[in-house]
Design an enzyme around this catalytic site. Sequence first.
Site, PDB file in Angstrom:
ATOM      1  N   SER A 280       0.772  -1.239  -0.123  1.00  0.00           N
ATOM      2  CA  SER A 280       0.014  -0.051   0.046  1.00  0.00           C
ATOM      3  C   SER A 280       0.761   1.163   0.024  1.00  0.00           C
ATOM      4  CB  SER A 280      -0.843  -0.083   1.139  1.00  0.00           C
ATOM      5  OG  SER A 280      -1.333   1.319   1.654  1.00  0.00           O
ATOM      6  N   LYS A 286       0.619  -3.472   4.833  1.00  0.00           N
ATOM      7  CA  LYS A 286      -0.020  -4.290   3.782  1.00  0.00           C
ATOM      8  C   LYS A 286       0.561  -4.954   2.995  1.00  0.00           C
ATOM      9  CE  LYS A 286      -4.125  -2.816   3.023  1.00  0.00           C
ATOM     10  NZ  LYS A 286      -5.212  -3.621   3.104  1.00  0.00           N
ATOM     11  N   GLU A 293      -7.253 -10.411  -7.348  1.00  0.00           N
ATOM     12  CA  GLU A 293      -8.370  -9.313  -7.376  1.00  0.00           C
ATOM     13  C   GLU A 293      -8.595  -9.065  -8.867  1.00  0.00           C
ATOM     14  OE1 GLU A 293      -8.501  -6.819  -3.389  1.00  0.00           O
ATOM     15  OE2 GLU A 293      -6.373  -6.579  -4.149  1.00  0.00           O
TER      16      GLU A 293
END
Length: 457
Positions: A280, A286, A293
Amino acid sequence: MAQQKKLWGGRFAAPTASSVEAFTASIDVDARLYRHDIAGSIAHVRMLARQRIISAQEGRKIVRGLQSIQKEVERGAFPFSTADEDIHMNIEHRLIEKIGRVGEKLHTARSRNDQVALDLRLYLRDELGAILGALEGLKRELGRAARRYLDVIMPGYTHLQRAQPVLFSHHLLAYVEMLERDRERMRQCQERVDVLPLGSGALAGTTFPIDRAYVAKLLEFARISKNSIDAVSDRDFILEFLSASAVLFVHLSRLAEEMVLWSSEEFGFIELPDRYCTGSSMMPQKKNPDVPELIRGKSGRVFGHLQALLTVMKGLPLAYNRDLQEDKIPLFDTVDTVKACLGMTADLIRELKVNKERMRAAVQDGFTNATEVADYLVGRGLSFRSAHAVTGKVVRFCLDHGKRIEQLSLMELRRFSRRFEKDVFVFLTPEAAVRRRRAPGGTSAANVRRRLRELGV
Ligand code: ARG
């Protein structure tokens, strides 16, 4: 700027508006058909010469010209031009530029309508070969993972609630079954793609004494089309491919979704390789599963492409209409997306790590052995409905007392039914639940091993 003369310019009194040239051109999209366009033209010219529709010498000149154009494209030296609309006109124009007027004979007994139908079929036939290979590749990776983790038990889910213990391998093989059907659909699509449309002319056929079977042989088509109007106006072979791809993406996106879920802190069932995750820009801790995805997300465009082409085709009068040029973006983008996502999914499956303990803990915490209790009571003569009701009360009791079923004493169990005996406990382990599901198609290791053998993965 003086406008270049169009190859079809004879009957026109005024040059095309430059806005219209830009609007109608497809060269930016269809340039990728160059190899198939040239292969189709070479076969066509060989046939024209063999039938003495052009001379042997003319034929040789044209073939050589086309071959040198292919090299030009591959060197990045081909002067693509929007004024020449599409790949067919670009190549033909360049041919005439390079070899002179003899190049003007290439288009004898041919129209761009049967030419583009041919190019698309040649292109898709090749790409289907690559896609079938990639599908096999993904099936193989899933099979390998299924073998590697044969001893791993996970909770199977319904409604995303823990349901019954299953082998992780059995879960993976569910996807292999789906992909096997996807392979069948692509394979059947390939058979219907394998038809030569060239020789249909613009729509009515041709007056020249062409030999379509010879062209089919040169280009290795299994059959030739039987109706010229159909051959230039149908695109159902593309619709079939898009629809098979849409179904494939239902499967890929479900697998991708499970990888996202399983790799979350909440599940912790698998770990995705660092190399396939991203961080991130703000939150330093993260590690995001962007690859699955995106596979899940890209299903949107594949479904959209099917819808787009269905809408383009619907209600079109026979035969060719320029609307058909809109078939290419859906086709090309679907081919690219399918290949990329099959490859990425295979990479993820190959590299993911399984957390066996987390899966086992989830199996044990979820009352996933409640069905075993009910089945046990049925074995002791109770009807399934009564056994279900008794077991439901056992679960309720456990919930109230913060216990798992296998932590109850025999005395406690017998408060719910006198049919419980000491042997009930051997039925309550996840291993027993899995092992006993031996009916064909069930999750027992014996079944899973047999299916792995049958599938050859
Ligand atoms: N670029 C056109 C297409 O992709 C080729 C066929 C053009 N035919 C025509 N009659 N304008 O469909």
